[in-house]
Scaffold this active site. Structure first.
Site, PDB file in Angstrom:
ATOM      1  N   ALA A 250       0.876  -1.510  -0.016  1.00 15.26           N
ATOM      2  CA  ALA A 250       0.315  -0.028  -0.007  1.00 15.26           C
ATOM      3  C   ALA A 250       0.679   1.139   0.197  1.00 15.26           C
ATOM      4  O   ALA A 250      -0.327   2.669  -0.134  1.00 15.26           O
ATOM      5  CB  ALA A 250      -1.228   0.174   1.098  1.00 15.26           C
ATOM      6  N   ALA A 251       2.080   1.252  -0.103  1.00 10.73           N
ATOM      7  CA  ALA A 251       2.887   2.785  -0.112  1.00 10.73           C
ATOM      8  C   ALA A 251       2.567   2.821  -1.478  1.00 10.73           C
ATOM      9  O   ALA A 251       2.410   4.282  -0.970  1.00 10.73           O
ATOM     10  CB  ALA A 251       4.995   2.464  -0.563  1.00 10.73           C
ATOM     11  N   GLY A 252       3.053   2.397  -2.675  1.00 12.83           N
ATOM     12  CA  GLY A 252       2.428   3.254  -3.872  1.00 12.83           C
ATOM     13  C   GLY A 252       0.825   4.070  -3.783  1.00 12.83           C
ATOM     14  O   GLY A 252       0.636   4.748  -4.458  1.00 12.83           O
ATOM     15  N   ASP A 253       0.156   2.979  -2.860  1.00 10.17           N
ATOM     16  CA  ASP A 253      -1.586   3.513  -3.366  1.00 10.17           C
ATOM     17  C   ASP A 253      -1.588   4.619  -1.949  1.00 10.17           C
ATOM     18  O   ASP A 253      -2.455   5.598  -2.030  1.00 10.17           O
ATOM     19  CB  ASP A 253      -2.237   2.465  -2.118  1.00 10.17           C
ATOM     20  CG  ASP A 253      -1.845   1.133  -3.218  1.00 10.17           C
ATOM     21  OD1 ASP A 253      -2.521   1.111  -4.159  1.00 10.17           O
ATOM     22  OD2 ASP A 253      -2.399  -0.001  -2.505  1.00 10.17           O
TER      23      ASP A 253
END
Ligand code: RIB
Length: 307
Positions: A250-253
């Protein structure tokens, strides 16, 4: 009155195993730590945008399983408007198996479930929402035809689109001219452009290629190496904040959700990228998708501490 951010995308129930090393073929790893959390690229981005202070409407489909109501409650707690989430019957919510190995890197498999029912007709039904939005934010975890329909509508009504090309799947690249900002990580950018992205130099080349294909701005995220942001002025490398990653899920999210909030507030692209990078840096230091997504006050404190 400020316009809302409309996020059209997926939600998943995440089943996570954190292991010291990933199992090889036919191997069983027996010391995994298990967590069940909520995820899905669309949902994570909606939660990130909501917690970052955005006025967020999430367009999504969930199933008729017991997880769905808990997912919706979590969205509301994060400040996300759930009025346009449809509860489908006779199908499960989307689900993801997440393996987290060395360096916090994740390995994912996804079953779309109800996300597959977010059809072009469902997108047509939110045409007015798209027309009234400050930005539309999408990913690639719903049917490609629905992404195409949303891009068409946004182009017709003049609403800017931020599109996170994730996960990497076949896409008609002629549609990139309807995208204002495309965001992709290394493997995604490689799939989208055919250029092997392995470092800052190749990311610059791929980002320029995405611009040639029609995207106004291209952002290629490179994990701990930061990101490359290509506009009509240059292709700048933005270093990442130095943090120790525990779980990159979820870092990119989080990055995308925070980016759009900052842009909707009128921050410059450079400021928005810094805000988004801070969100991503906080996210990777915690386990799970939605439990790891930071709130606005945490992002602001982090930015102050890293002037
Ligand atoms: O980007 C992370 C997400 O990808 C996870 O939450 C998982 O559900 C998959 O959609």
């Amino acid at each position: 009155m400020p316009k809302p951010i409309v996020i059209i995308g997926s939600s998943n129930v995440d089943f996570i195993m954190k292991v010291d090393h990933l199992p090889a073929r036919d191997e069983t790893v027996t010391d995994a730590v298990f967590m069940q959390t909520f995820g899905g690229k669309g949902a994570n981005q909606a939660v990130a945008a909501g917690r970052a202070g955005g006025d967020v409407i999430f367009v999504n489909c969930v199933g008729d399983d017991p997880y769905a109501e808990r997912m919706l409650a979590g969205f509301r707690e994060s400040g996300v408007d759930t009025d346009y989430i449809i509860r489908e019957t006779g199908i499960s919510s989307g689900a993801a198996l997440v393996m987290i190995g060395e360096g916090g890197h994740n390995y994912l498999s996804v079953s779309p479930g109800a996300n597959g029912l977010l059809t072009p007709e469902r997108v047509d039904a939110v045409r007015d929402l798209i027309a009234d939005a400050a930005y539309v934010l999408m990913q690639f975890e719903i049917p490609p035809a629905s992404i195409a329909r949303a891009l068409d509508i946004a182009a017709e009504v003049g609403t800017p689109v931020v599109w996170n090309y994730a996960p990497a799947n076949p896409f008609d690249i002629t549609q990139l001219d309807k995208v204002d900002i495309v965001v992709a990580n290394e493997p995604e950018a490689t799939t989208l452009t055919g250029i092997q992205v392995t470092d800052i130099t190749s990311a610059r080349t791929a980002a320029q290629r995405l611009r040639e294909l029609g995207a106004r701005t291209a952002i290629i995220t490179l994990g701990e190496a930061g990101s490359v942001v290509a506009t009509d002025e240059d292709a700048a490398h933005i270093p990442a904040f130095p943090v120790e990653p525990l779980d990159t899920t979820a870092a990119g999210d989080t990055y995308c959700g925070c980016l759009v909030v900052a842009l909707a507030e009128g921050q410059s692209l450079a400021e928005a990228v810094r805000f988004a990078s801070a969100g991503g840096a906080l996210c990777v230091q915690r386990m799970g998708a939605q439990p790891s997504i930071p709130w606005r006050d945490e992002i602001e404190a982090f930015l102050l501490a890293h002037l």
